[in-house]
Write a protein that holds these residues in place. Structure first.
Motif, PDB file in Angstrom:
ATOM      1  N   HIS A 151       6.061   2.857   0.229  1.00  0.00           N
ATOM      2  CA  HIS A 151       4.980   1.901   0.462  1.00  0.00           C
ATOM      3  C   HIS A 151       5.302   0.986   1.630  1.00  0.00           C
ATOM      4  N   THR A 152       4.284   0.281   2.087  1.00  0.00           N
ATOM      5  CA  THR A 152       4.438  -0.681   3.168  1.00  0.00           C
ATOM      6  C   THR A 152       5.379  -1.796   2.728  1.00  0.00           C
TER       7      THR A 152
ATOM      8  N   THR B 208       0.852  -1.191   0.000  1.00  0.00           N
ATOM      9  CA  THR B 208       0.000   0.000   0.000  1.00  0.00           C
ATOM     10  C   THR B 208       0.882   1.233   0.000  1.00  0.00           C
TER      11      THR B 208
ATOM     12  N   VAL C 198      -2.065   8.201  -2.005  1.00  0.00           N
ATOM     13  CA  VAL C 198      -1.722   7.510  -0.763  1.00  0.00           C
ATOM     14  C   VAL C 198      -2.900   6.618  -0.387  1.00  0.00           C
TER      15      VAL C 198
ATOM     16  N   ASP D  31      10.348   0.724  -0.133  1.00  0.00           N
ATOM     17  CA  ASP D  31       9.679   0.474   1.150  1.00  0.00           C
ATOM     18  C   ASP D  31      10.478   0.886   2.369  1.00  0.00           C
TER      19      ASP D  31
ATOM     20  N   THR E  15       2.231   4.758   0.934  1.00  0.00           N
ATOM     21  CA  THR E  15       2.158   5.510   2.189  1.00  0.00           C
ATOM     22  C   THR E  15       2.563   6.974   2.033  1.00  0.00           C
TER      23      THR E  15
END
Length: 121
Positions: free
Chosen positions: A43-44, A7, A114, A29, A9
């Motif tokens: 991202h996650t 996802t 986001v 990430d 962020t």
């Protein structure tokens, strides 16, 4: 089976300019070195369950693309730090995947916000 799912962020100030002007998105990430933060979409953390290969389907929000090329270092980078350049190319493009990128064929460029998910199957 799902190969990768993360996802978004954070979106760097210039990340969407890069998408518009160069048809590329850079994802990562980890905490990004400040000099790169402006062009990166964070991202996650996600586990790469199997190497990404040509023919796989990558979806960002509602937009789905077909992976048409995989750079020599792209899977290792994605596995290690969630880092890869997504390069959106036209169908029939002669582009060769650079070491750290996936070439993606589909209609138009994704809308990126986001909270959007990126999945690869």
């Amino acid at each position: 089976p799902m190969k990768y799912s993360v996802t978004f962020t954070a979106i760097g100030n210039f990340a969407l300019d890069l998408l518009k002007n160069r048809r590329s998105l850079i994802i990562f990430d980890k905490d990004v070195h400040y000099s790169y933060g402006d062009v990166v979409i964070s991202h996650t953390k996600g586990a790469l369950n199997a190497d990404i290969c040509a023919g796989d389907r990558l979806t960002i929000a509602e937009h789905t693309y077909t992976v048409s090329g995989v750079g020599a270092e792209a899977n290792a980078n994605l596995r290690e730090s969630g880092h890869v350049t997504l390069h959106f190319v036209e169908e029939g493009s002669e582009a060769i995947a650079q070491p750290g990128e996936f070439l993606l064929v589909g209609s138009g460029l994704p809308r990126v916000t986001v909270g959007d998910t990126l999945t690869i199957v």
